[in-house]
Enzyme design. Structure first.
Site, PDB file in Angstrom:
ATOM      1  N   ARG A 199       0.820  -1.226   0.000  1.00  0.00           N
ATOM      2  CA  ARG A 199       0.000   0.000   0.000  1.00  0.00           C
ATOM      3  C   ARG A 199       0.849   1.269   0.000  1.00  0.00           C
ATOM      4  O   ARG A 199       0.433   2.290  -0.555  1.00  0.00           O
ATOM      5  CB  ARG A 199      -0.938  -0.010   1.205  1.00  0.00           C
ATOM      6  CG  ARG A 199      -2.049  -1.017   1.004  1.00  0.00           C
ATOM      7  CD  ARG A 199      -2.932  -1.126   2.203  1.00  0.00           C
ATOM      8  NE  ARG A 199      -4.140  -1.857   1.862  1.00  0.00           N
ATOM      9  CZ  ARG A 199      -4.991  -2.321   2.754  1.00  0.00           C
ATOM     10  NH1 ARG A 199      -4.772  -2.130   4.048  1.00  0.00           N
ATOM     11  NH2 ARG A 199      -6.072  -2.972   2.366  1.00  0.00           N
ATOM     12  N   GLY A 221     -13.113  -4.373   0.485  1.00  0.00           N
ATOM     13  CA  GLY A 221     -14.516  -3.970   0.618  1.00  0.00           C
ATOM     14  C   GLY A 221     -14.908  -2.915  -0.406  1.00  0.00           C
ATOM     15  O   GLY A 221     -16.004  -2.948  -0.965  1.00  0.00           O
ATOM     16  N   LYS A 267     -19.603 -17.887  -0.183  1.00  0.00           N
ATOM     17  CA  LYS A 267     -21.053 -17.723  -0.011  1.00  0.00           C
ATOM     18  C   LYS A 267     -21.749 -16.957  -1.112  1.00  0.00           C
ATOM     19  O   LYS A 267     -21.271 -15.924  -1.567  1.00  0.00           O
ATOM     20  CB  LYS A 267     -21.302 -16.972   1.306  1.00  0.00           C
ATOM     21  CG  LYS A 267     -21.009 -17.812   2.522  1.00  0.00           C
ATOM     22  CD  LYS A 267     -21.358 -17.027   3.756  1.00  0.00           C
ATOM     23  CE  LYS A 267     -21.349 -17.916   4.978  1.00  0.00           C
ATOM     24  NZ  LYS A 267     -21.547 -17.131   6.190  1.00  0.00           N
ATOM     25  N   GLY A 324     -12.321  -8.615  -1.497  1.00  0.00           N
ATOM     26  CA  GLY A 324     -12.218  -9.651  -0.476  1.00  0.00           C
ATOM     27  C   GLY A 324     -10.871 -10.355  -0.493  1.00  0.00           C
ATOM     28  O   GLY A 324      -9.820  -9.729  -0.521  1.00  0.00           O
TER      29      GLY A 324
HETATM   30  P1  AMP Z   1     -14.805 -15.056  -0.277  1.00  0.00           P
HETATM   31  O1  AMP Z   1     -14.210 -14.274   0.847  1.00  0.00           O
HETATM   32  O2  AMP Z   1     -16.283 -15.059  -0.311  1.00  0.00           O
HETATM   33  O3  AMP Z   1     -14.177 -14.715  -1.608  1.00  0.00           O
HETATM   34  O4  AMP Z   1     -14.475 -16.584   0.011  1.00  0.00           O
HETATM   35  C1  AMP Z   1     -13.177 -17.052   0.098  1.00  0.00           C
HETATM   36  C2  AMP Z   1     -13.214 -18.360   0.823  1.00  0.00           C
HETATM   37  O5  AMP Z   1     -14.023 -19.302   0.153  1.00  0.00           O
HETATM   38  C3  AMP Z   1     -11.864 -18.992   0.957  1.00  0.00           C
HETATM   39  O6  AMP Z   1     -11.472 -18.941   2.287  1.00  0.00           O
HETATM   40  C4  AMP Z   1     -12.079 -20.419   0.473  1.00  0.00           C
HETATM   41  O7  AMP Z   1     -11.476 -21.371   1.311  1.00  0.00           O
HETATM   42  C5  AMP Z   1     -13.580 -20.572   0.523  1.00  0.00           C
HETATM   43  N1  AMP Z   1     -14.058 -21.621  -0.385  1.00  0.00           N
HETATM   44  C6  AMP Z   1     -13.906 -21.712  -1.705  1.00  0.00           C
HETATM   45  N2  AMP Z   1     -14.423 -22.852  -2.184  1.00  0.00           N
HETATM   46  C7  AMP Z   1     -14.919 -23.535  -1.130  1.00  0.00           C
HETATM   47  C8  AMP Z   1     -15.577 -24.793  -0.980  1.00  0.00           C
HETATM   48  N3  AMP Z   1     -15.804 -25.572  -2.035  1.00  0.00           N
HETATM   49  N4  AMP Z   1     -15.931 -25.166   0.244  1.00  0.00           N
HETATM   50  C9  AMP Z   1     -15.671 -24.369   1.297  1.00  0.00           C
HETATM   51  N5  AMP Z   1     -15.080 -23.168   1.230  1.00  0.00           N
HETATM   52  C10 AMP Z   1     -14.694 -22.742   0.021  1.00  0.00           C
END
Ligand code: AMP
Length: 395
Positions: free
Chosen positions: A35, A376, A197, A353
């Protein structure tokens, strides 16, 4: 869009909001200076024009004045990176700060103490913003990482510089990169959304359906879509209450002529652990007791073709549990595909993220067109929101 190039900083004091919220180790050493490095072009440009720079930032989440969050810990690193002496002052407003700013000569840099030592910063307090505004002649916002917050130093302070405010180079570049994907990008435009999610990406999906030709939905998110369509997902993560929404998204995509691609096969594990037993199975036929943790080889090959056909690519979120070495292959393969497409002339933006962590971990940073510095802030931009820190300069 006003940038640094619209002003001459000769004999002017630039009050610059930077994002120096860098990670420190227990010895208070900076462990990742990205940064600070990112803010360098803006600072150097102003110094070269014989202006002076007053740098303001937050660091961490202090509750009042907490020494461990003092910006004094990073002053030396800032100085080393910029190659110019950095004067540090243990206040950011008030007489002491005003005197230090007033005494600043052209070509000099002053680093202020952590803005969040004052609760007025995050409250977006107008009086506090006015106090900050006394320190400089021109307000420059170069902190994308906090542009989604209407804090005193990121947004409110701009009111006191109605004709003397602009974006720094970093923030301007962030805005341009997002516009390249959301507005002006060459077709076909592809968005790859992965991660855990559906619920955290819903607004992004809905917003980008109007902008993209192809959408890859991978990672943990994909199982909600698969189950909603009647597939068997075993123990894979799933948000049952979002299944209806998932079907609605697929319907909307069809109406908007967006081709949605969900993995066809997965690496299934018998426990959520790097040393789990694994097997490759169709994504809609995951046996009971097993869970999908990474994209399978057929999916990787299909995604590779789509990525290479695309001229504009947005990537947010991993295709699997990339933190575990054995389940990082899909994410790494996707990174390689995007790197290859970029080499052939596609524009690729990675951000939001955790994506940046994955990109850095696997060394794709220099192989994509742009890696966003804001987690964010990037997500909110992709949701189609106008960030307050950006609006304040445009007004
Ligand atoms: P995000 O912050 O929503 O981009 O999510 C990132 C997280 O999603 C990471 O920590 C990954 O380990 C998790 N992730 C990705 N694929 C899977 C999966 N098939 N099952 C569980 N967690 C997952």
């Amino acid at each position: 869009m006003k940038t640094l190039n619209d002003y001459n900083f000769k004999n002017k004091k630039a009050l610059i909001r930077v994002d120096f919220n860098v990670p420190l180790n227990e010895q208070f050493e900076v462990t990742d200076a990205t940064r600070i490095v990112s803010a360098k072009p803006t600072i150097i440009k102003i110094l070269e024009e014989n202006g002076s720079c007053i740098l303001m930032s937050h660091l961490g989440r202090p509750k009042g004045v907490e020494e461990k969050y003092s910006l004094k810990h990073i002053a030396q690193t800032v100085q080393d990176i910029l190659g110019v002496e950095v004067k540090f002052i243990d206040e950011c407003v008030g007489e002491k700060a005003e005197t230090a700013a007033a005494n600043l000569e052209p070509g000099q840099i002053l680093l202020l103490e952590n803005l969040r030592f004052h609760k007025e910063e995050e409250a977006g307090d107008k009086g506090f913003a006015e106090q900050l505004s006394r320190l400089g002649d021109i307000y420059v916002n170069d902190a994308f990482g906090t542009a989604h917050r209407a804090h005193a130093s990121t947004t409110i302070v701009a009111e006191f510089f109605p004709n003397n405010k602009c974006f720094g180079y970093l923030l301007a570049q962030e805005i341009e990169s997002i516009e390249k994907v959301m507005k002006t990008g060459e077709k076909p435009v592809l968005a790859v959304l992965g991660g855990a999610k559906v619920s955290s990406k819903i607004t992004i999906i809905e917003n980008i359906l109007d902008k993209v030709d192809h959408l890859i939905i991978g990672g943990g998110m994909s199982f909600t879509f698969v189950k909603a369509q009647g597939g068997k997902i075993g123990n894979s993560i799933c948000e049952d209450d979002k299944m209806e929404l998932a079907l609605d998204i697929l319907k909307q995509a069809k109406e908007k002529n967006v081709q949605v691609h969900i993995p066809v096969d997965v690496v299934a594990a018998d426990k959520f652990s790097n040393d789990a037993n694994t097997q490759i199975v169709d994504i809609d036929k995951i046996p009971d007791g097993w869970e999908g943790v990474d994209a399978g080889p057929k999916s990787v090959a299909i995604f590779h073709d789509i990525v290479l056909k695309s001229k504009t690519i947005l990537w947010n979120g991993p295709l699997g549990v990339f933190e575990m070495e054995n389940f990082a292959k899909g994410t790494i393969a996707l990174g390689n595909s995007i790197a290859e497409a970029t080499k052939s002339g596609a524009f690729s933006l990675v951000g939001g993220g955790d994506s940046v962590a994955a990109v850095k971990q696997f060394g794709f940073e220099d192989k994509v067109s742009y890696v966003s510095t804001g987690g964010g802030a990037m997500l909110e931009s992709l949701e189609g929101k106008t960030l307050p820190g950006i609006a304040a300069i445009l007004e």
